[in-house]
Design a protein around this motif. Structure first.
Motif, PDB file in Angstrom:
ATOM      1  N   ARG A   1      -6.171  -0.087  -3.103  1.00 10.50           N
ATOM      2  CA  ARG A   1      -4.850  -0.596  -2.695  1.00 10.50           C
ATOM      3  C   ARG A   1      -5.010  -1.788  -1.763  1.00 10.50           C
TER       4      ARG A   1
ATOM      5  N   ARG B   1       0.839  -1.190   0.000  1.00 10.93           N
ATOM      6  CA  ARG B   1       0.000   0.000   0.000  1.00 10.93           C
ATOM      7  C   ARG B   1       0.885   1.255   0.000  1.00 10.93           C
TER       8      ARG B   1
ATOM      9  N   ALA C   1       2.599   1.811  -3.294  1.00  7.64           N
ATOM     10  CA  ALA C   1       1.697   2.365  -4.299  1.00  7.64           C
ATOM     11  C   ALA C   1       1.529   3.872  -4.095  1.00  7.64           C
ATOM     12  N   ASN C   2       1.332   4.272  -2.837  1.00 10.35           N
ATOM     13  CA  ASN C   2       1.228   5.696  -2.516  1.00 10.35           C
ATOM     14  C   ASN C   2       2.471   6.446  -2.949  1.00 10.35           C
TER      15      ASN C   2
ATOM     16  N   LEU D   1      -4.523   3.478  -8.132  1.00  9.95           N
ATOM     17  CA  LEU D   1      -3.827   3.253  -6.867  1.00  9.95           C
ATOM     18  C   LEU D   1      -4.028   4.381  -5.868  1.00  9.95           C
TER      19      LEU D   1
ATOM     20  N   SER E   1      -7.567   4.174  -1.381  1.00 11.53           N
ATOM     21  CA  SER E   1      -7.067   3.231  -0.368  1.00 11.53           C
ATOM     22  C   SER E   1      -7.799   1.883  -0.428  1.00 11.53           C
TER      23      SER E   1
END
Lengths: 144, 104
Positions: B14, A125, A128-129, B8, B11
């Motif tokens: 993701r 996660r 990806a951010n 992406l 959240s």
């Protein structure tokens, strides 16, 4: 494969390692290739903080500064939990070559095996951010 | 690439991606991980599918999803090109700095 974020690049620069080194440790020089505002304290433990654009601030600290040879600093985004300061490492190696410099860069981190408080899912996660933000940063037009 | 990054940015998506990272999972299995309605989760799955971040396998009436590792690899390429852009600017600036004639 122990890191999600694991990039190696190299580039030949027709300038001496002494000159190239300055671009990683002096504000006025760094401003010519990366970021708008800089706080650089180039010794181990010293601050590395660069405002890439409004609200996008890279922060870390130098972990190694060997004049004209090696620079390493931690790298993360200030005020965000996607890749907080200290979460990844950028290592620069300057190798004298043919009257110029071979610059090797390695950006590593987000390991799925090391001692971090994050689960593999969280790593992904965050990764990806992180890419989303890098992509924004990369779009900033060149400055003269 | 842009659609992947946009996908992406959310959240929930993701989170879905993390769920199907190692193994494929059915749509209902994925939906059960969230408190939102199944149609809402389906909508997120559609965005991921459209951006090519996940692939779909149908078996009877079931739909199975898993991450598309190639798409992830392309995102890593994006990080590489971020640095390439910076290093190219650095190269130009450093070479300009030494513009004065060197041994020649």
């Amino acid at each position: 494969m122990n890191g999600v974020l694991n990039i190696e690049r190299q580039i030949f620069i027709a300038a001496s390692p002494e000159t190239v080194f300055r671009f990683f440790v002096e504000r006025a020089f760094m401003a010519r290739w990366f970021g708008e505002q800089h706080t650089l304290d180039p010794h181990p433990g010293g601050m590395f903080r660069v405002t890439v654009s409004t609200g996008n601030i890279v922060r870390g600290s130098y972990t190694e500064v060997t004049p004209h040879r090696r620079i390493a600093f931690t790298w993360g985004w200030e005020g965000r939990d996607d890749l907080p300061p200290g979460r990844s490492l950028v290592e620069i190696e300057l190798v004298p070559k043919g009257g110029g410099t071979l610059l090797r860069l390695r950006h590593s981190g987000l390991s799925t095996t090391a001692e971090t408080p994050f689960t593999p899912e969280e790593h992904r996660r965050r990764w990806a951010n992180y890419l989303t933000r890098l992509e924004k940063a990369a779009r900033i037009p060149d400055r003269a | 690439m842009d659609s992947a990054l946009r996908a992406l940015a959310d959240s929930t998506r993701r989170h879905i991606l993390a769920l199907v990272w190692h193994e494929e999972r059915s749509a209902s299995e994925i939906a059960s991980e969230f408190s939102m309605s199944h149609p809402a989760v389906s909508q997120h799955l559609k965005v991921l599918l459209d951006s090519n971040l996940v692939s779909l396998r149908r078996s009877g009436t079931r739909r199975y999803y898993r991450v598309n590792q190639q798409a992830i690899a392309r995102l890593q390429t994006e990080l590489a090109s971020f640095w390439d852009g910076g290093l190219t600017r650095l190269k130009q600036a450093a070479e300009q700095t030494e513009r004065r004639p060197r041994r020649r």
